[in-house]
Design a protein around this motif. Sequence first.
Motif, PDB file in Angstrom:
ATOM      1  N   GLY A   9      -8.081  -5.345   4.722  1.00  0.00           N
ATOM      2  CA  GLY A   9      -9.322  -5.571   4.202  1.00  0.00           C
ATOM      3  C   GLY A   9     -10.127  -6.708   4.982  1.00  0.00           C
ATOM      4  N   ASN A  10      -9.650  -6.829   6.128  1.00  0.00           N
ATOM      5  CA  ASN A  10     -10.520  -7.800   7.214  1.00  0.00           C
ATOM      6  C   ASN A  10     -11.512  -6.900   8.024  1.00  0.00           C
ATOM      7  OD1 ASN A  10     -11.158  -9.452   9.322  1.00  0.00           O
ATOM      8  ND2 ASN A  10      -9.371 -10.537   9.183  1.00  0.00           N
ATOM      9  N   PRO A  11     -12.770  -7.177   7.903  1.00  0.00           N
ATOM     10  CA  PRO A  11     -13.815  -6.550   8.798  1.00  0.00           C
ATOM     11  C   PRO A  11     -13.702  -6.851  10.184  1.00  0.00           C
ATOM     12  CG  PRO A  11     -14.782  -7.578   6.756  1.00  0.00           C
ATOM     13  CD  PRO A  11     -13.723  -8.075   6.785  1.00  0.00           C
ATOM     14  N   GLY A  12     -13.158  -8.069  10.553  1.00  0.00           N
ATOM     15  CA  GLY A  12     -12.951  -8.741  11.948  1.00  0.00           C
ATOM     16  C   GLY A  12     -11.721  -7.630  12.613  1.00  0.00           C
ATOM     17  N   GLU A  36      -3.342  -2.956  -2.583  1.00  0.00           N
ATOM     18  CA  GLU A  36      -2.615  -4.141  -2.027  1.00  0.00           C
ATOM     19  C   GLU A  36      -1.193  -3.828  -1.643  1.00  0.00           C
ATOM     20  OE1 GLU A  36      -3.614  -7.256  -1.362  1.00  0.00           O
ATOM     21  OE2 GLU A  36      -5.568  -6.716  -1.887  1.00  0.00           O
ATOM     22  N   VAL A  37      -0.743  -4.303  -0.197  1.00  0.00           N
ATOM     23  CA  VAL A  37       0.408  -3.786   0.360  1.00  0.00           C
ATOM     24  C   VAL A  37       1.360  -5.326   0.524  1.00  0.00           C
ATOM     25  CG1 VAL A  37       1.772  -2.855   2.340  1.00  0.00           C
ATOM     26  CG2 VAL A  37      -0.499  -1.896   1.605  1.00  0.00           C
ATOM     27  N   GLU A  38       2.340  -5.399  -0.432  1.00  0.00           N
ATOM     28  CA  GLU A  38       3.215  -6.495  -0.166  1.00  0.00           C
ATOM     29  C   GLU A  38       4.086  -6.474   1.237  1.00  0.00           C
ATOM     30  OE1 GLU A  38       6.302  -9.148  -2.812  1.00  0.00           O
ATOM     31  OE2 GLU A  38       5.416  -7.325  -3.629  1.00  0.00           O
ATOM     32  N   GLU A  39       3.792  -7.254   2.133  1.00  0.00           N
ATOM     33  CA  GLU A  39       4.436  -7.332   3.234  1.00  0.00           C
ATOM     34  C   GLU A  39       5.928  -8.016   3.151  1.00  0.00           C
ATOM     35  OE1 GLU A  39       2.087  -8.844   6.503  1.00  0.00           O
ATOM     36  OE2 GLU A  39       0.336  -8.198   5.317  1.00  0.00           O
ATOM     37  N   THR A  40       6.644  -7.079   3.144  1.00  0.00           N
ATOM     38  CA  THR A  40       8.266  -7.444   2.693  1.00  0.00           C
ATOM     39  C   THR A  40       9.118  -7.150   3.870  1.00  0.00           C
ATOM     40  OG1 THR A  40       8.603  -5.384   1.664  1.00  0.00           O
ATOM     41  CG2 THR A  40       8.027  -7.082   0.154  1.00  0.00           C
ATOM     42  N   ALA A  48       4.130  -3.556   9.637  1.00  0.00           N
ATOM     43  CA  ALA A  48       3.210  -2.667  10.155  1.00  0.00           C
ATOM     44  C   ALA A  48       3.513  -1.295   9.504  1.00  0.00           C
ATOM     45  CB  ALA A  48       3.038  -2.285  11.688  1.00  0.00           C
ATOM     46  N   ARG A  49       4.713  -0.844   9.524  1.00  0.00           N
ATOM     47  CA  ARG A  49       5.182   0.386   9.123  1.00  0.00           C
ATOM     48  C   ARG A  49       4.864   0.539   7.583  1.00  0.00           C
ATOM     49  NH1 ARG A  49      10.975  -0.103  11.078  1.00  0.00           N
ATOM     50  NH2 ARG A  49      10.773   0.530  13.225  1.00  0.00           N
ATOM     51  N   LEU A  50       5.056  -0.418   6.868  1.00  0.00           N
ATOM     52  CA  LEU A  50       4.795  -0.752   5.188  1.00  0.00           C
ATOM     53  C   LEU A  50       3.570  -0.456   5.080  1.00  0.00           C
ATOM     54  CD1 LEU A  50       7.041  -3.759   4.036  1.00  0.00           C
ATOM     55  CD2 LEU A  50       6.944  -1.392   3.291  1.00  0.00           C
ATOM     56  N   LYS A  51       2.469  -1.180   5.707  1.00  0.00           N
ATOM     57  CA  LYS A  51       1.012  -1.114   5.468  1.00  0.00           C
ATOM     58  C   LYS A  51       0.552   0.124   5.979  1.00  0.00           C
ATOM     59  CE  LYS A  51       0.352  -5.126   8.010  1.00  0.00           C
ATOM     60  NZ  LYS A  51      -0.256  -6.226   8.618  1.00  0.00           N
ATOM     61  N   ALA A  52       1.042   0.813   6.998  1.00  0.00           N
ATOM     62  CA  ALA A  52       0.453   2.058   7.506  1.00  0.00           C
ATOM     63  C   ALA A  52       0.721   3.245   6.336  1.00  0.00           C
ATOM     64  CB  ALA A  52       0.815   2.523   8.817  1.00  0.00           C
ATOM     65  N   SER A  53       2.067   3.100   6.024  1.00  0.00           N
ATOM     66  CA  SER A  53       2.872   4.131   5.228  1.00  0.00           C
ATOM     67  C   SER A  53       1.898   4.085   3.882  1.00  0.00           C
ATOM     68  CB  SER A  53       4.103   3.932   5.176  1.00  0.00           C
ATOM     69  OG  SER A  53       4.692   5.224   4.085  1.00  0.00           O
ATOM     70  N   GLN A  54       1.989   2.953   3.169  1.00  0.00           N
ATOM     71  CA  GLN A  54       1.494   2.843   1.969  1.00  0.00           C
ATOM     72  C   GLN A  54      -0.016   3.288   1.765  1.00  0.00           C
ATOM     73  OE1 GLN A  54       2.973  -0.774  -0.120  1.00  0.00           O
ATOM     74  NE2 GLN A  54       4.917  -0.477   0.569  1.00  0.00           N
ATOM     75  N   VAL A  55      -0.736   2.757   2.729  1.00  0.00           N
ATOM     76  CA  VAL A  55      -2.367   2.914   2.649  1.00  0.00           C
ATOM     77  C   VAL A  55      -2.638   4.392   2.777  1.00  0.00           C
ATOM     78  CG1 VAL A  55      -4.498   2.471   4.117  1.00  0.00           C
ATOM     79  CG2 VAL A  55      -2.995   0.672   3.496  1.00  0.00           C
ATOM     80  N   ALA A  56      -1.619   4.967   3.779  1.00  0.00           N
ATOM     81  CA  ALA A  56      -1.926   6.630   4.046  1.00  0.00           C
ATOM     82  C   ALA A  56      -1.601   7.185   2.839  1.00  0.00           C
ATOM     83  CB  ALA A  56      -0.827   7.090   5.020  1.00  0.00           C
TER      84      ALA A  56
END
Length: 192
Positions: A9-12, A36-40, A48-56
């Motif tokens: 969610g970070n524009p930077g 929202e992806v919980e980084e567990t 990185a896998r969790l975030k990419a997979s859940q957002v996809a």
Amino acid sequence: MPTVVVATGNPGKLKEMQAYLQDLDWTLELKPSAIEVEETGQTFLENARLKASQVAIATQQWAIADDSGLAVDALNGEPGLYSARYGKTDRDRIERLLRTLGNHPNRQAQFICAIALAQPDGHIVLETEGICPGTILTSPQGSGGFGYDPIFYVPTLGKTFAEMMPAQKEQISHRGVAFEQIMPQLRSLRLT
């Protein structure tokens, strides 16, 4: 041009990704704030896998994510996954790290960046991890950069990240190494 969602969610962070991926004919966009992806994960690559997979899966589009941080050998890899949450401000984080490390003779550390790309069904198709080795100084040097940059010294260049020109840092940093490793596969990938 294919659209790829950057799992942040970070524009930077989006701007940074656009700079590294400018050779590709992709349109990059931020993930919707409602996702929202919980980084567990226990490692940068797992997060990185969790975030990419859940957002996809949530967007039904290709998604790319990274996770990164600083691992100090004498502190058993701390602050590691908690690098961004090691204090409220960059200054707090640096002061806490220097206080915790104290006068320990082993100042070896490394910045680590993991990158994962997921197709719309959440399956991870590419991943990599870039590492930049260095040492932790006893006090900050340089005025550039952010985070731990003023205390992260790269012996091969004789400078901290904060003393480097942005282009030099981009090239040798953990993120630069990770993107250099994954770019050949990204260029040959056909996003549909």
